[in-house]
Design a protein around this motif. Sequence first.
Motif, PDB file in Angstrom:
ATOM      1  N   GLN A 168      50.620  38.271  21.575  1.00  0.00           N
ATOM      2  CA  GLN A 168      50.051  38.863  22.778  1.00  0.00           C
ATOM      3  C   GLN A 168      48.951  37.913  23.225  1.00  0.00           C
ATOM      4  N   TYR A 169      49.187  37.197  24.300  1.00  0.00           N
ATOM      5  CA  TYR A 169      48.212  36.225  24.777  1.00  0.00           C
ATOM      6  C   TYR A 169      47.069  36.925  25.496  1.00  0.00           C
ATOM      7  N   LYS A 170      45.887  36.396  25.290  1.00  0.00           N
ATOM      8  CA  LYS A 170      44.715  36.889  25.992  1.00  0.00           C
ATOM      9  C   LYS A 170      44.346  35.832  27.028  1.00  0.00           C
ATOM     10  N   ASN A 171      44.573  36.148  28.275  1.00  0.00           N
ATOM     11  CA  ASN A 171      44.270  35.227  29.358  1.00  0.00           C
ATOM     12  C   ASN A 171      43.063  35.720  30.137  1.00  0.00           C
ATOM     13  N   PRO A 172      42.278  34.802  30.695  1.00  0.00           N
ATOM     14  CA  PRO A 172      41.185  35.226  31.564  1.00  0.00           C
ATOM     15  C   PRO A 172      41.726  35.986  32.767  1.00  0.00           C
ATOM     16  N   LEU A 173      40.916  36.867  33.307  1.00  0.00           N
ATOM     17  CA  LEU A 173      41.302  37.670  34.460  1.00  0.00           C
ATOM     18  C   LEU A 173      40.747  37.036  35.736  1.00  0.00           C
ATOM     19  N   PRO A 174      41.574  36.893  36.779  1.00  0.00           N
ATOM     20  CA  PRO A 174      41.076  36.310  38.027  1.00  0.00           C
ATOM     21  C   PRO A 174      40.312  37.334  38.866  1.00  0.00           C
ATOM     22  N   THR A 175      39.168  36.902  39.371  1.00  0.00           N
ATOM     23  CA  THR A 175      38.360  37.729  40.256  1.00  0.00           C
ATOM     24  C   THR A 175      37.958  36.890  41.468  1.00  0.00           C
ATOM     25  N   VAL A 176      37.477  37.561  42.495  1.00  0.00           N
ATOM     26  CA  VAL A 176      36.931  36.898  43.679  1.00  0.00           C
ATOM     27  C   VAL A 176      35.574  37.511  43.992  1.00  0.00           C
ATOM     28  N   ASP A 177      34.681  36.696  44.501  1.00  0.00           N
ATOM     29  CA  ASP A 177      33.394  37.141  45.014  1.00  0.00           C
ATOM     30  C   ASP A 177      33.222  36.486  46.372  1.00  0.00           C
ATOM     31  N   VAL A 178      32.535  37.170  47.291  1.00  0.00           N
ATOM     32  CA  VAL A 178      32.324  36.605  48.622  1.00  0.00           C
ATOM     33  C   VAL A 178      30.855  36.760  49.007  1.00  0.00           C
ATOM     34  N   ILE A 179      30.235  35.639  49.314  1.00  0.00           N
ATOM     35  CA  ILE A 179      28.882  35.644  49.870  1.00  0.00           C
ATOM     36  C   ILE A 179      29.055  35.846  51.369  1.00  0.00           C
ATOM     37  N   ILE A 180      28.718  37.045  51.839  1.00  0.00           N
ATOM     38  CA  ILE A 180      28.872  37.386  53.252  1.00  0.00           C
ATOM     39  C   ILE A 180      27.580  37.039  53.976  1.00  0.00           C
ATOM     40  N   GLU A 181      27.697  36.142  54.937  1.00  0.00           N
ATOM     41  CA  GLU A 181      26.537  35.708  55.718  1.00  0.00           C
ATOM     42  C   GLU A 181      26.428  36.544  56.992  1.00  0.00           C
ATOM     43  N   LEU A 182      25.291  37.190  57.152  1.00  0.00           N
ATOM     44  CA  LEU A 182      24.949  37.899  58.377  1.00  0.00           C
ATOM     45  C   LEU A 182      23.709  37.222  58.950  1.00  0.00           C
ATOM     46  N   PRO A 183      23.391  37.438  60.208  1.00  0.00           N
ATOM     47  CA  PRO A 183      22.217  36.766  60.790  1.00  0.00           C
ATOM     48  C   PRO A 183      20.922  36.998  60.009  1.00  0.00           C
ATOM     49  N   GLU A 184      20.766  38.187  59.415  1.00  0.00           N
ATOM     50  CA  GLU A 184      19.520  38.490  58.698  1.00  0.00           C
ATOM     51  C   GLU A 184      19.539  38.116  57.216  1.00  0.00           C
ATOM     52  N   GLY A 185      20.670  37.644  56.706  1.00  0.00           N
ATOM     53  CA  GLY A 185      20.737  37.245  55.292  1.00  0.00           C
ATOM     54  C   GLY A 185      22.135  37.443  54.719  1.00  0.00           C
ATOM     55  N   ILE A 186      22.192  37.591  53.400  1.00  0.00           N
ATOM     56  CA  ILE A 186      23.473  37.782  52.712  1.00  0.00           C
ATOM     57  C   ILE A 186      23.572  39.202  52.170  1.00  0.00           C
ATOM     58  N   VAL A 187      24.794  39.685  52.079  1.00  0.00           N
ATOM     59  CA  VAL A 187      25.065  41.047  51.619  1.00  0.00           C
ATOM     60  C   VAL A 187      25.174  41.052  50.099  1.00  0.00           C
ATOM     61  N   LEU A 188      24.422  41.933  49.460  1.00  0.00           N
ATOM     62  CA  LEU A 188      24.556  42.175  48.027  1.00  0.00           C
ATOM     63  C   LEU A 188      24.768  43.664  47.807  1.00  0.00           C
ATOM     64  N   ILE A 189      25.467  43.983  46.729  1.00  0.00           N
ATOM     65  CA  ILE A 189      25.657  45.389  46.370  1.00  0.00           C
ATOM     66  C   ILE A 189      24.891  45.696  45.088  1.00  0.00           C
ATOM     67  N   GLU A 190      24.442  46.915  44.977  1.00  0.00           N
ATOM     68  CA  GLU A 190      23.876  47.394  43.722  1.00  0.00           C
ATOM     69  C   GLU A 190      25.003  48.128  43.015  1.00  0.00           C
ATOM     70  N   ARG A 191      25.313  47.690  41.803  1.00  0.00           N
ATOM     71  CA  ARG A 191      26.483  48.212  41.091  1.00  0.00           C
ATOM     72  C   ARG A 191      26.299  49.658  40.637  1.00  0.00           C
ATOM     73  N   ARG A 192      27.359  50.433  40.828  1.00  0.00           N
ATOM     74  CA  ARG A 192      27.391  51.824  40.384  1.00  0.00           C
ATOM     75  C   ARG A 192      27.730  51.908  38.892  1.00  0.00           C
ATOM     76  N   ASN A 193      28.463  50.903  38.392  1.00  0.00           N
ATOM     77  CA  ASN A 193      28.919  50.887  37.000  1.00  0.00           C
ATOM     78  C   ASN A 193      28.278  49.726  36.242  1.00  0.00           C
ATOM     79  N   GLU A 194      28.332  49.815  34.920  1.00  0.00           N
ATOM     80  CA  GLU A 194      27.786  48.734  34.096  1.00  0.00           C
ATOM     81  C   GLU A 194      28.576  47.461  34.311  1.00  0.00           C
ATOM     82  N   PRO A 195      27.922  46.334  34.255  1.00  0.00           N
ATOM     83  CA  PRO A 195      26.485  46.153  34.123  1.00  0.00           C
ATOM     84  C   PRO A 195      25.765  46.474  35.439  1.00  0.00           C
TER      85      PRO A 195
END
Length: 150
Positions: free
Chosen positions: A17-44
């Motif tokens: 049973q191979y253990k492979n890394p999981l692919p994820t994506v993140d996006v830095i969203i640029e708005l005129p006043e700055g970048i969008v960040l989220i505060e996570r509901r789940n750990e971490p």
Amino acid sequence: MPFDYLACPACGTKVKQYKNPLPTVDVIIELPEGIVLIERRNEPFGWAIPGGFVDYGESLEAAAAREMLEETSLEVTGLRLLGCYSDPSRDTRSHNISTVYVATAAGTPKAGDDAANLAVFPIDKLPQPLCFDHGKILSDYRQRKEAGTI
């Protein structure tokens, strides 16, 4: 060891049973006043660049657009590749490889999906704590913006 053994349900033979890394994506969203960040509901818990896991059969770009709509209610445009981040310790939950994009969006961001909160921050006034390796990613982003290469 990159794999464990499982028993074949039909004959009991050990199979890898191979253990492979999981692919994820993140996006830095640029708005005129700055970048969008989220505060996570789940750990971490903490602040993070919005993102998530790529579904089977989904392109990275499609996953980025889907995750941004789910987490920020924004439709992103103009995806530009910032880089890939693959340190096995970047996420304590599992080995994830993130493809990070920069994009723009129009509209009013709103926390959704697994985001407890959402805010727009100037790049020089980021909240703490930042989750995962997002401090490094945002530092790379800032350097590339200042150099005019993104």
